[in-house]
Write a protein that holds these residues in place. Structure first.
Motif, mmCIF file in Angstrom:
data_model
loop_
_atom_site.group_PDB
_atom_site.id
_atom_site.type_symbol
_atom_site.label_atom_id
_atom_site.label_comp_id
_atom_site.label_asym_id
_atom_site.label_seq_id
_atom_site.Cartn_x
_atom_site.Cartn_y
_atom_site.Cartn_z
ATOM 1 N N ALA A 145 52.545 14.663 -3.621
ATOM 2 C CA ALA A 145 52.741 14.745 -2.173
ATOM 3 C C ALA A 145 53.535 15.983 -1.747
ATOM 4 C CB ALA A 145 53.463 13.493 -1.689
ATOM 5 N N ALA A 146 54.233 16.626 -2.689
ATOM 6 C CA ALA A 146 55.125 17.735 -2.307
ATOM 7 C C ALA A 146 54.337 19.007 -2.042
ATOM 8 C CB ALA A 146 56.151 17.970 -3.416
ATOM 9 N N ARG A 147 54.207 19.331 -0.771
ATOM 10 C CA ARG A 147 53.546 20.588 -0.403
ATOM 11 C C ARG A 147 54.573 21.711 -0.320
ATOM 12 N NH1 ARG A 147 51.589 17.811 3.943
ATOM 13 N NH2 ARG A 147 49.543 16.885 3.619
ATOM 14 N N THR A 148 54.071 22.932 -0.206
ATOM 15 C CA THR A 148 54.946 24.076 0.040
ATOM 16 C C THR A 148 55.838 23.767 1.243
ATOM 17 O OG1 THR A 148 53.317 25.612 -0.811
ATOM 18 C CG2 THR A 148 54.984 26.535 0.649
ATOM 19 N N GLY A 149 57.149 23.968 1.067
ATOM 20 C CA GLY A 149 58.093 23.713 2.154
ATOM 21 C C GLY A 149 58.800 22.376 2.028
ATOM 22 N N ALA A 150 58.270 21.464 1.211
ATOM 23 C CA ALA A 150 58.903 20.151 1.061
ATOM 24 C C ALA A 150 60.201 20.288 0.270
ATOM 25 C CB ALA A 150 57.951 19.201 0.336
ATOM 26 N N SER A 151 61.123 19.348 0.477
ATOM 27 C CA SER A 151 62.356 19.352 -0.306
ATOM 28 C C SER A 151 62.270 18.273 -1.374
ATOM 29 C CB SER A 151 63.563 19.124 0.594
ATOM 30 O OG SER A 151 63.380 17.955 1.369
ATOM 31 N N VAL A 152 62.783 18.594 -2.553
ATOM 32 C CA VAL A 152 62.687 17.660 -3.686
ATOM 33 C C VAL A 152 63.988 17.612 -4.465
ATOM 34 C CG1 VAL A 152 60.185 17.879 -4.039
ATOM 35 C CG2 VAL A 152 61.744 19.502 -5.149
ATOM 36 N N LYS A 153 64.121 16.507 -5.184
ATOM 37 C CA LYS A 153 65.211 16.357 -6.139
ATOM 38 C C LYS A 153 64.557 16.177 -7.510
ATOM 39 C CE LYS A 153 68.761 12.936 -7.335
ATOM 40 N NZ LYS A 153 69.428 11.698 -6.883
ATOM 41 N N VAL A 154 64.985 16.969 -8.468
ATOM 42 C CA VAL A 154 64.366 16.912 -9.793
ATOM 43 C C VAL A 154 65.444 16.698 -10.847
ATOM 44 C CG1 VAL A 154 62.886 18.103 -11.458
ATOM 45 C CG2 VAL A 154 62.619 18.574 -9.015
ATOM 46 N N GLU A 155 65.255 15.697 -11.662
ATOM 47 C CA GLU A 155 66.130 15.518 -12.823
ATOM 48 C C GLU A 155 65.342 15.926 -14.056
ATOM 49 O OE1 GLU A 155 67.929 11.524 -10.781
ATOM 50 O OE2 GLU A 155 67.609 11.463 -12.970
ATOM 51 N N GLY A 156 66.025 16.526 -15.016
ATOM 52 C CA GLY A 156 65.299 16.932 -16.208
ATOM 53 C C GLY A 156 66.162 17.720 -17.159
ATOM 54 N N THR A 157 65.494 18.351 -18.106
ATOM 55 C CA THR A 157 66.188 19.115 -19.134
ATOM 56 C C THR A 157 65.752 20.571 -19.067
ATOM 57 O OG1 THR A 157 65.969 17.153 -20.498
ATOM 58 C CG2 THR A 157 66.741 19.136 -21.605
ATOM 59 N N VAL A 158 66.736 21.456 -19.118
ATOM 60 C CA VAL A 158 66.422 22.878 -19.091
ATOM 61 C C VAL A 158 66.044 23.320 -20.498
ATOM 62 C CG1 VAL A 158 67.313 25.180 -18.575
ATOM 63 C CG2 VAL A 158 68.007 23.230 -17.159
#
Ligand code: 4AD
Ligand code: MG
Length: 455
Positions: A65-78
């Motif tokens: 659902a995340a289009r260009t311009g949407a705000s997101v929170k991402v958890e993960g590993t670098v």
């Protein structure tokens, strides 16, 4: 909401492990079993690449659902990036859509014109260019405070509402209450007398220099001049140092030292943003700034500059003649063609300068100076101030100014007057110079120019 800034992640030498990142989606590429999201949180120019496998928690409601311009929170590993172009990437374990973006989000990947972006000043900070420009604006403000604080200058807040026209040019915005009728009759002036938005904090600054020796102001300034140029705004910020026990030579020294210091700071602390400006705004930018940092500046008197321009063989739109103001084309000839470096012009004819400048012994000129830079022209204007009471009174009279309005200013000459000098640096002109951006409206978050005060 604990999060790690993308700038923090990208500057690490070893991947920082598990993180939570929040930002806006710049682009997305969907493959069969995973997606790449480019996330930017404004902390630096670079995006963080997020790899989200179809299996991550929330894939359908967030990643898809995340289009260009949407705000997101991402958890993960670098982890070290498999692909080209970035050192680290974020392997997502969970993606959450914070705010969806409507389909008509106006900032798409293709380059937009500056005019178009000006029309969306509320969204343009999310573009690469304006992110870079406004990070640099913040950094330069900090560098200016540091420059003066490290030299023992005291920061003074001069008023925005004032009764005096410092420059004597009458280009002021009048302050009235909403009740226009009362203002028109003059009977109900809110402050008991006409007041205006300040064109300069200098006169008030001089009172503090006459007590604390070395001071500076840094604040908004307003000019109701109907100039439609790429270098004039109706609201801009000015830095005005004022030094007691200082003459014109000391004033020019400080202005040159400050410009060199700020350019050097930009090269050092804004390298990534500058490299972007160098690539997309002005190809010669970094080289020009390095020359400014490393070369001596030039100085020439107004009289010699006029002779030089007249002898140049160049055709100018405006005439060059002793007693006339130097126009932008003349200033640019001096800095771009003749000297090829920043140049300070000093000792101008008294008729074309304000009442407060110190009269020179020749009786014709005043101890004024303008620092000019390639690409822009005047960036700093300053002078030694007239500290002799009787000469100052004569200057007021010559300029047709009412002495009673300047009582407090004259008092400084009555009680312990000292030689003093100062200047004004146009903050936006400085930003145009260090970013290469050609129009002043593109270094101001929400520019105000004649006919335009959106947002
Ligand atoms: O040369 P100016 O008018 O000098 C003064 O106001 C003095 N009182 C300063 C002082 O001696 N303390 O303005 C100073 C600088 C200019 O060199 C220019 O960089 C900037 O302010 N400036 C403007 N910047 C943007 N838009 C405008 N309309 C500007 N007018 C001046
Ligand atoms: Mg000026």
């Amino acid at each position: 909401m604990a999060r790690t800034r993308i700038a923090e992640i990208l500057k690490q030498d070893t991947p920082p492990g598990t993180v939570t990142v929040m930002g806006w989606v710049r682009t997305k590429r969907e493959a069969k079993s995973f997606s790449f999201l480019e996330i930017n949180d404004g902390s630096c120019l670079a995006n963080l690449q997020v790899v989200a496998d179809r299996g991550v928690s929330g894939y359908d409601e967030s990643v898809v659902a995340a289009r260009t311009g949407a705000s997101v929170k991402v958890e993960g590993t670098v982890v070290p990036s498999q692909g080209q172009g970035q050192r680290w990437e974020l392997q997502a374990t969970k993606v959450e859509l914070l705010g969806a973006a409507a389909e008509d989000y106006p900032l798409q990947k293709k380059g937009h014109s500056m005019e178009f972006l000006r029309g969306i000043s509320h969204l343009r900070p999310r573009s690469n260019l304006f992110g870079a420009v406004f990070r640099m604006r913040s950094r330069m403000a900090y560098a200016i405070h540091r420059f003066f604080q490290e030299r023992g200058f005291v920061y003074v807040h001069t008023p925005i509402i004032t009764g005096s026209d410092c420059e004597g040019a009458g280009e002021m915005f009048r302050v009235v209450t909403m009740d226009g009728e009362a203002a028109k009759s003059g009977a109900e002036e809110f402050f008991g007398k006409p007041t205006y938005l300040t064109v300069s904090g200098q006169l008030e600054g001089e009172t503090f220099a006459s007590a604390l020796s070395d001071i500076y102001t840094f604040g908004p300034t307003f000019r109701a001049e109907n100039s439609h140029t790429s270098r004039h705004a109706s609201e801009f910020w000015m830095i005005e140092p004022e030094m007691a026990f200082c003459d014109l030579a000391g004033d020019m020294d400080l202005a040159e030292e400050m410009i060199r210091h700020l350019v050097s700071d930009a090269l050092e602390s804004c390298a990534e943003d500058l490299a972007f400006c160098n690539q997309f705004v002005d190809k010669g930018l970094v080289e020009r700034l390095q020359l400014v940092r490393d070369q001596a500046f030039e100085r020439i008197s107004y009289t010699d500059a006029v002779e030089l321009l007249r002898a140049s063989g160049e055709t100018f739109e405006y005439p060059v003649e002793y007693g006339l103001n130097l126009q932008s084309e003349h200033e640019r000839y001096l800095t771009e063609k003749h000297f090829r470096r920043p140049t300070t012009v000093y000792d101008y004819p008294k008729e074309i300068k304000p009442f407060y400048m110190r009269r020179n012994d020749d009786g014709k000129t005043v101890a004024a100076m303008d620092l000019l830079v390639p690409g822009i022209g005047e960036i700093v204007g300053g002078s030694q101030r007239e500290e002799r009471l009787e000469v100052l009174r004569a200057n007021l009279a010559e300029h047709g100014l009412e002495e009673s309005h300047y009582d407090w200013y004259l008092d400084l000459r009555r009680y312990g007057t000292v030689p003093h000098a100062g200047f004004g640096l146009g903050f936006e002109r400085l930003l145009m110079f260090v970013t290469g951006v050609a129009n002043i409206r593109d270094v101001i978050p929400f520019p105000r120019t004649p006919g335009a005060a959106g947002f």
